[in-house]
Design a protein around this motif. Structure first.
Motif, PDB file in Angstrom:
ATOM      1  N   CYS A 251     -14.061   0.593  60.765  1.00  0.00           N
ATOM      2  CA  CYS A 251     -14.907  -0.181  59.846  1.00  0.00           C
ATOM      3  C   CYS A 251     -14.577   0.075  58.377  1.00  0.00           C
ATOM      4  O   CYS A 251     -15.077  -0.625  57.499  1.00  0.00           O
ATOM      5  CB  CYS A 251     -16.378   0.171  60.075  1.00  0.00           C
ATOM      6  SG  CYS A 251     -16.977  -0.212  61.717  1.00  0.00           S
TER       7      CYS A 251
ATOM      8  N   SER B   6     -13.296  -2.818  55.887  1.00  0.00           N
ATOM      9  CA  SER B   6     -14.206  -3.926  55.571  1.00  0.00           C
ATOM     10  C   SER B   6     -15.599  -3.469  55.133  1.00  0.00           C
ATOM     11  O   SER B   6     -16.431  -4.312  54.772  1.00  0.00           O
ATOM     12  CB  SER B   6     -14.340  -4.845  56.789  1.00  0.00           C
ATOM     13  OG  SER B   6     -14.961  -4.156  57.866  1.00  0.00           O
ATOM     14  N   PHE B   7     -15.854  -2.177  55.143  1.00  0.00           N
ATOM     15  CA  PHE B   7     -17.205  -1.656  54.898  1.00  0.00           C
ATOM     16  C   PHE B   7     -17.841  -2.199  53.618  1.00  0.00           C
ATOM     17  O   PHE B   7     -18.933  -2.758  53.641  1.00  0.00           O
ATOM     18  CB  PHE B   7     -17.179  -0.124  54.875  1.00  0.00           C
ATOM     19  CG  PHE B   7     -18.512   0.510  54.600  1.00  0.00           C
ATOM     20  CD1 PHE B   7     -19.568   0.363  55.490  1.00  0.00           C
ATOM     21  CD2 PHE B   7     -18.705   1.286  53.460  1.00  0.00           C
ATOM     22  CE1 PHE B   7     -20.803   0.959  55.243  1.00  0.00           C
ATOM     23  CE2 PHE B   7     -19.927   1.881  53.207  1.00  0.00           C
ATOM     24  CZ  PHE B   7     -20.981   1.728  54.099  1.00  0.00           C
TER      25      PHE B   7
ATOM     26  N   ASP C 153     -17.084  -4.767  51.737  1.00  0.00           N
ATOM     27  CA  ASP C 153     -17.289  -6.218  51.802  1.00  0.00           C
ATOM     28  C   ASP C 153     -18.458  -6.564  52.727  1.00  0.00           C
ATOM     29  O   ASP C 153     -19.276  -7.419  52.405  1.00  0.00           O
ATOM     30  CB  ASP C 153     -16.028  -6.927  52.291  1.00  0.00           C
ATOM     31  CG  ASP C 153     -14.924  -6.934  51.253  1.00  0.00           C
ATOM     32  OD1 ASP C 153     -15.225  -6.847  50.039  1.00  0.00           O
ATOM     33  OD2 ASP C 153     -13.748  -7.019  51.662  1.00  0.00           O
ATOM     34  N   ASP C 154     -18.525  -5.875  53.857  1.00  0.00           N
ATOM     35  CA  ASP C 154     -19.580  -6.156  54.838  1.00  0.00           C
ATOM     36  C   ASP C 154     -20.976  -5.869  54.295  1.00  0.00           C
ATOM     37  O   ASP C 154     -21.938  -6.531  54.676  1.00  0.00           O
ATOM     38  CB  ASP C 154     -19.360  -5.345  56.111  1.00  0.00           C
ATOM     39  CG  ASP C 154     -18.146  -5.791  56.910  1.00  0.00           C
ATOM     40  OD1 ASP C 154     -17.573  -6.856  56.602  1.00  0.00           O
ATOM     41  OD2 ASP C 154     -17.770  -5.054  57.845  1.00  0.00           O
ATOM     42  N   ILE C 155     -21.080  -4.888  53.421  1.00  0.00           N
ATOM     43  CA  ILE C 155     -22.400  -4.548  52.868  1.00  0.00           C
ATOM     44  C   ILE C 155     -22.545  -5.004  51.422  1.00  0.00           C
ATOM     45  O   ILE C 155     -23.443  -4.579  50.713  1.00  0.00           O
ATOM     46  CB  ILE C 155     -22.700  -3.033  53.004  1.00  0.00           C
ATOM     47  CG1 ILE C 155     -21.711  -2.207  52.193  1.00  0.00           C
ATOM     48  CG2 ILE C 155     -22.714  -2.611  54.462  1.00  0.00           C
ATOM     49  CD1 ILE C 155     -22.203  -0.816  51.914  1.00  0.00           C
TER      50      ILE C 155
ATOM     51  N   TRP D  24     -23.774  -7.625  50.258  1.00  0.00           N
ATOM     52  CA  TRP D  24     -25.117  -8.186  50.044  1.00  0.00           C
ATOM     53  C   TRP D  24     -26.079  -7.103  49.554  1.00  0.00           C
ATOM     54  O   TRP D  24     -26.917  -7.369  48.698  1.00  0.00           O
ATOM     55  CB  TRP D  24     -25.648  -8.826  51.335  1.00  0.00           C
ATOM     56  CG  TRP D  24     -25.661  -7.877  52.499  1.00  0.00           C
ATOM     57  CD1 TRP D  24     -24.653  -7.716  53.434  1.00  0.00           C
ATOM     58  CD2 TRP D  24     -26.679  -6.948  52.837  1.00  0.00           C
ATOM     59  NE1 TRP D  24     -24.998  -6.726  54.325  1.00  0.00           N
ATOM     60  CE2 TRP D  24     -26.241  -6.238  53.989  1.00  0.00           C
ATOM     61  CE3 TRP D  24     -27.910  -6.618  52.290  1.00  0.00           C
ATOM     62  CZ2 TRP D  24     -26.987  -5.235  54.603  1.00  0.00           C
ATOM     63  CZ3 TRP D  24     -28.670  -5.620  52.903  1.00  0.00           C
ATOM     64  CH2 TRP D  24     -28.210  -4.942  54.041  1.00  0.00           C
ATOM     65  N   TYR D  25     -25.942  -5.902  50.096  1.00  0.00           N
ATOM     66  CA  TYR D  25     -26.826  -4.794  49.719  1.00  0.00           C
ATOM     67  C   TYR D  25     -26.527  -4.328  48.293  1.00  0.00           C
ATOM     68  O   TYR D  25     -27.436  -4.117  47.487  1.00  0.00           O
ATOM     69  CB  TYR D  25     -26.655  -3.647  50.714  1.00  0.00           C
ATOM     70  CG  TYR D  25     -27.449  -2.414  50.389  1.00  0.00           C
ATOM     71  CD1 TYR D  25     -28.830  -2.470  50.205  1.00  0.00           C
ATOM     72  CD2 TYR D  25     -26.829  -1.176  50.276  1.00  0.00           C
ATOM     73  CE1 TYR D  25     -29.568  -1.325  49.918  1.00  0.00           C
ATOM     74  CE2 TYR D  25     -27.560  -0.039  49.993  1.00  0.00           C
ATOM     75  CZ  TYR D  25     -28.916  -0.113  49.817  1.00  0.00           C
ATOM     76  OH  TYR D  25     -29.644   1.020  49.525  1.00  0.00           O
TER      77      TYR D  25
ATOM     78  N   GLU E 279     -28.869  -1.790  59.388  1.00  0.00           N
ATOM     79  CA  GLU E 279     -27.479  -2.189  59.610  1.00  0.00           C
ATOM     80  C   GLU E 279     -26.435  -1.137  59.241  1.00  0.00           C
ATOM     81  O   GLU E 279     -25.442  -0.983  59.958  1.00  0.00           O
ATOM     82  CB  GLU E 279     -27.187  -3.486  58.852  1.00  0.00           C
ATOM     83  CG  GLU E 279     -27.958  -4.663  59.400  1.00  0.00           C
ATOM     84  CD  GLU E 279     -27.618  -5.977  58.721  1.00  0.00           C
ATOM     85  OE1 GLU E 279     -26.558  -6.075  58.068  1.00  0.00           O
ATOM     86  OE2 GLU E 279     -28.432  -6.910  58.838  1.00  0.00           O
TER      87      GLU E 279
ATOM     88  N   THR F 173     -24.918   1.487  61.742  1.00  0.00           N
ATOM     89  CA  THR F 173     -23.988   1.018  62.775  1.00  0.00           C
ATOM     90  C   THR F 173     -22.525   1.188  62.354  1.00  0.00           C
ATOM     91  O   THR F 173     -21.633   1.141  63.203  1.00  0.00           O
ATOM     92  CB  THR F 173     -24.247  -0.461  63.146  1.00  0.00           C
ATOM     93  OG1 THR F 173     -23.955  -1.293  62.031  1.00  0.00           O
ATOM     94  CG2 THR F 173     -25.694  -0.666  63.598  1.00  0.00           C
ATOM     95  N   TYR F 174     -22.276   1.390  61.072  1.00  0.00           N
ATOM     96  CA  TYR F 174     -20.923   1.612  60.562  1.00  0.00           C
ATOM     97  C   TYR F 174     -20.537   3.087  60.511  1.00  0.00           C
ATOM     98  O   TYR F 174     -19.382   3.406  60.250  1.00  0.00           O
ATOM     99  CB  TYR F 174     -20.797   1.068  59.130  1.00  0.00           C
ATOM    100  CG  TYR F 174     -20.863  -0.430  59.019  1.00  0.00           C
ATOM    101  CD1 TYR F 174     -19.706  -1.200  59.044  1.00  0.00           C
ATOM    102  CD2 TYR F 174     -22.080  -1.086  58.870  1.00  0.00           C
ATOM    103  CE1 TYR F 174     -19.758  -2.574  58.929  1.00  0.00           C
ATOM    104  CE2 TYR F 174     -22.145  -2.466  58.755  1.00  0.00           C
ATOM    105  CZ  TYR F 174     -20.986  -3.203  58.789  1.00  0.00           C
ATOM    106  OH  TYR F 174     -21.046  -4.574  58.683  1.00  0.00           O
TER     107      TYR F 174
END
Length: 107
Positions: A14, A17-18, A20-22, A24-25, A76, A79-80
């Protein structure tokens, strides 16, 4: 200022991409009225370890922790991770700006 440093150990698959994936936070937290800064750093020796450096106004923590995006992050982000993050959390009353470092002065 509430100064917080959090160390995250992300699952290797992960790591790339970590952030980028978060994203939004990160964006939602930076938009909070009580936020001073919210910056992610990657360990140059281990791309699966991240440090989050956060600063909030003295009264900004309650709104942050109570926000919808923080509650979503609590569900969320684990999970990473390979383990529970470690944290340093301290209050520096009345502090809201960075100081200049005297030892590395540039004239």
């Amino acid at each position: 200022m509430i100064l917080i440093n959090v160390k995250f150990k992300v699952r290797p698959e992960c790591a790339e991409s970590f952030l980028d994936d978060i994203g939004w936070y990160t964006e939602a937290t930076r938009a909070e009225a009580g936020n001073i800064f919210f910056e992610w750093y990657v360990d140059p020796e281990n791309s699966a370890e991240f440090i989050l450096v956060e600063g909030f106004h003295d009264d900004g923590a309650e709104a942050h922790v109570g926000s919808e995006h923080f509650q979503r992050a609590c569900r969320e982000i684990p999970t990473y991770l390979v383990e529970t993050p470690t944290i340093i959390n301290t209050l520096i009353p009345g502090k809201v700006e960075w100081d200049r470092m005297a030892e590395f002065r540039v004239d």
